[in-house]
Structures are given as structure tokens and as C-alpha cells.
Design a protein around this motif. Structure first.
Motif, mmCIF file in Angstrom:
data_model
loop_
_atom_site.group_PDB
_atom_site.id
_atom_site.type_symbol
_atom_site.label_atom_id
_atom_site.label_comp_id
_atom_site.label_asym_id
_atom_site.label_seq_id
_atom_site.Cartn_x
_atom_site.Cartn_y
_atom_site.Cartn_z
ATOM 1 N N ALA A 32 50.449 8.559 18.470
ATOM 2 C CA ALA A 32 51.352 9.644 18.893
ATOM 3 C C ALA A 32 52.691 9.519 18.165
ATOM 4 C CB ALA A 32 51.545 9.617 20.406
ATOM 5 N N GLY A 33 53.157 8.296 17.974
ATOM 6 C CA GLY A 33 54.397 8.078 17.217
ATOM 7 C C GLY A 33 54.257 8.500 15.766
ATOM 8 N N ILE A 34 53.118 8.205 15.175
ATOM 9 C CA ILE A 34 52.857 8.617 13.784
ATOM 10 C C ILE A 34 52.849 10.135 13.679
ATOM 11 C CG2 ILE A 34 51.047 8.681 12.005
ATOM 12 C CD1 ILE A 34 50.386 5.758 12.842
ATOM 13 N N ILE A 35 52.207 10.783 14.627
ATOM 14 C CA ILE A 35 52.181 12.249 14.639
ATOM 15 C C ILE A 35 53.605 12.792 14.740
ATOM 16 C CG2 ILE A 35 51.520 14.296 15.983
ATOM 17 C CD1 ILE A 35 48.972 12.782 16.791
ATOM 18 N N ALA A 36 54.364 12.270 15.685
ATOM 19 C CA ALA A 36 55.740 12.749 15.874
ATOM 20 C C ALA A 36 56.557 12.534 14.602
ATOM 21 C CB ALA A 36 56.382 12.041 17.064
ATOM 22 N N PHE A 37 56.421 11.369 13.998
ATOM 23 C CA PHE A 37 57.182 11.067 12.784
ATOM 24 C C PHE A 37 56.870 12.067 11.679
ATOM 25 C CE2 PHE A 37 57.405 8.962 8.637
ATOM 26 C CZ PHE A 37 58.764 8.649 8.598
ATOM 27 N N PHE A 38 55.583 12.230 11.361
ATOM 28 C CA PHE A 38 55.217 13.101 10.254
ATOM 29 C C PHE A 38 55.419 14.582 10.549
ATOM 30 C CE2 PHE A 38 52.919 9.338 8.692
ATOM 31 C CZ PHE A 38 53.461 9.299 7.421
ATOM 32 N N CYS A 39 55.432 14.954 11.808
ATOM 33 C CA CYS A 39 55.653 16.364 12.144
ATOM 34 C C CYS A 39 57.131 16.717 12.257
ATOM 35 C CB CYS A 39 54.931 16.707 13.440
ATOM 36 S SG CYS A 39 53.141 16.777 13.248
ATOM 37 N N LEU A 40 57.975 15.718 12.358
ATOM 38 C CA LEU A 40 59.398 16.016 12.544
ATOM 39 C C LEU A 40 60.268 15.664 11.337
ATOM 40 C CD1 LEU A 40 59.798 14.905 16.263
ATOM 41 C CD2 LEU A 40 59.583 17.229 15.368
ATOM 42 N N PHE A 64 42.494 15.012 16.602
ATOM 43 C CA PHE A 64 41.159 14.450 16.808
ATOM 44 C C PHE A 64 41.279 12.960 17.127
ATOM 45 C CE2 PHE A 64 37.594 12.049 15.087
ATOM 46 C CZ PHE A 64 36.526 12.629 15.753
ATOM 47 N N VAL A 65 42.056 12.247 16.332
ATOM 48 C CA VAL A 65 42.228 10.808 16.529
ATOM 49 C C VAL A 65 42.976 10.533 17.836
ATOM 50 C CG1 VAL A 65 43.272 8.699 15.590
ATOM 51 C CG2 VAL A 65 42.101 10.306 14.064
ATOM 52 N N LEU A 66 44.033 11.278 18.114
ATOM 53 C CA LEU A 66 44.796 11.077 19.350
ATOM 54 C C LEU A 66 43.918 11.294 20.578
ATOM 55 C CD1 LEU A 66 47.508 10.541 20.768
ATOM 56 C CD2 LEU A 66 47.942 13.001 20.657
ATOM 57 N N THR A 67 43.157 12.358 20.593
ATOM 58 C CA THR A 67 42.267 12.640 21.726
ATOM 59 C C THR A 67 41.213 11.548 21.860
ATOM 60 O OG1 THR A 67 42.612 15.006 21.383
ATOM 61 C CG2 THR A 67 40.738 14.373 22.754
ATOM 62 N N SER A 68 40.697 11.062 20.738
ATOM 63 C CA SER A 68 39.694 9.996 20.773
ATOM 64 C C SER A 68 40.263 8.710 21.362
ATOM 65 C CB SER A 68 39.157 9.729 19.365
ATOM 66 O OG SER A 68 38.539 10.873 18.849
ATOM 67 N N PHE A 69 41.449 8.305 20.917
ATOM 68 C CA PHE A 69 42.066 7.088 21.461
ATOM 69 C C PHE A 69 42.353 7.238 22.955
ATOM 70 C CE2 PHE A 69 43.881 5.683 17.131
ATOM 71 C CZ PHE A 69 42.817 4.828 16.911
ATOM 72 N N CYS A 70 42.878 8.387 23.347
ATOM 73 C CA CYS A 70 43.164 8.617 24.772
ATOM 74 C C CYS A 70 41.882 8.572 25.585
ATOM 75 C CB CYS A 70 43.869 9.955 24.969
ATOM 76 S SG CYS A 70 45.550 9.988 24.362
ATOM 77 N N TYR A 71 40.830 9.182 25.069
ATOM 78 C CA TYR A 71 39.547 9.179 25.780
ATOM 79 C C TYR A 71 39.007 7.763 25.923
ATOM 80 C CZ TYR A 71 34.583 9.549 26.634
ATOM 81 O OH TYR A 71 33.323 9.375 27.138
ATOM 82 N N LEU A 72 39.049 6.982 24.850
ATOM 83 C CA LEU A 72 38.534 5.611 24.917
ATOM 84 C C LEU A 72 39.317 4.769 25.919
ATOM 85 C CD1 LEU A 72 37.803 5.030 21.145
ATOM 86 C CD2 LEU A 72 36.128 5.293 22.992
#
Length: 138
Positions: A32-40, A64-72
Motif C-alpha cells: 500500500a505504501g508503494i502504491i501511495a508513493f508511485f501514485c503521488l 491485484f497484488v494489494l487485494t491478494s495480500f489482504c486476502y491472504l
């Protein structure tokens, strides 16, 4: 003696399970931090190649990756094998996180703007993760 040995191995097994649960939680938080970094951050000078709308594929991959990690992580937390809660919560977290990122782009950056198509790509990645989880669950 035998009883102590059984307790010892039971404690090790429990510790290993806790490590795996924490691993998925930390993976989701870091991702989630990586997503926030690259999107901002400003990405004007990044060569993206000749693929049309490549950023939409990146958004789909991120979620896809974020949802997968959260699901696991949630699957390990909720012990019922028939429960849909991990899938639903994982999808909703990814969906709303994507919306928060898009709103943040509009409000807090000068070079990035909110895009409904990015939200659509985020949702596509999350839906794909849920679909794959459902297929592997059966």
C-alpha cells in the motif's frame, strides 16, 4: 518429558503461524505504501514505452497484488473455510484505498489529477484477484 516435548513443538507451530500472518499483513502495508508513493509522486519524465494506457495496467497490477495480500492475511485471521468475509473485505479495502489515492492526487499534488479510469483499472485488478482466489478456493 514427552509432555514437555509436545508443548515445545506446539509453541513452535503457533509461532510459525503467527509469523506467516504477520508476513502477509506487512506485505500488504508495504505494498500500500508503494502504491501511495508511485501514485503521488511526479512521473512526467518516466519512459513508459509505446503501450497505450500502460498506466491503467499498472493500476490494475497494483490493486491485484494489494487485494491478494489482504486476502491472504484475512484468510489466515478468519478460520472458517466457507466464509466470504476475507474476499469481501480485501476487495473493499483495495477499492476504497484506490479512491482515496485518486482524491489525494487531486487535492495534494500539482502534477497528478484524479481519473475515473484509474479507479476502474484499480477495481479491475481487485476483481481479478478475487476471481482467482475463488477459482483456487474450489
Amino acid at each position: 518429558m514427552l509432555l514437555n516435548l509436545i508443548r515445545f513443538f506446539r509453541v513452535i507451530r503457533i509461532k510459525k503461524l503467527l509469523v506467516h500472518k504477520q508476513l502477509f499483513l506487512w506485505a500488504a502495508i508495504v505494498w500500500a505504501g508503494i502504491i501511495a508513493f508511485f501514485c503521488l509522486i511526479q512521473l512526467n519524465n518516466v519512459p513508459l514505452g509505446n503501450v497505450s494506457n500502460i498506466d491503467k495496467y499498472v493500476h490494475a497490477f497494483f490493486h491485484f497484488v494489494l487485494t491478494s495480500f489482504c486476502y491472504l492475511f484475512l484468510k489466515k485471521q478468519i478460520s472458517s473455510s466457507n466464509s466470504l468475509k476475507p474476499l469481501v473485505f480485501s476487495f473493499l479495502f483495495s477499492f476504497f484505498f484506490g479512491i482515496v489515492i485518486e482524491i489525494s492526487q487531486e487535492l495534494f499534488t500539482l502534477s497528478r489529477h484524479a481519473d475515473i479510469y484509474d479507479v476502474s483499472a484499480n477495481t479491475s485488478g481487485a476483481v481479478l484477484a478475487v476471481a482467482i482466489a475463488v477459482l483456487f478456493k474450489k
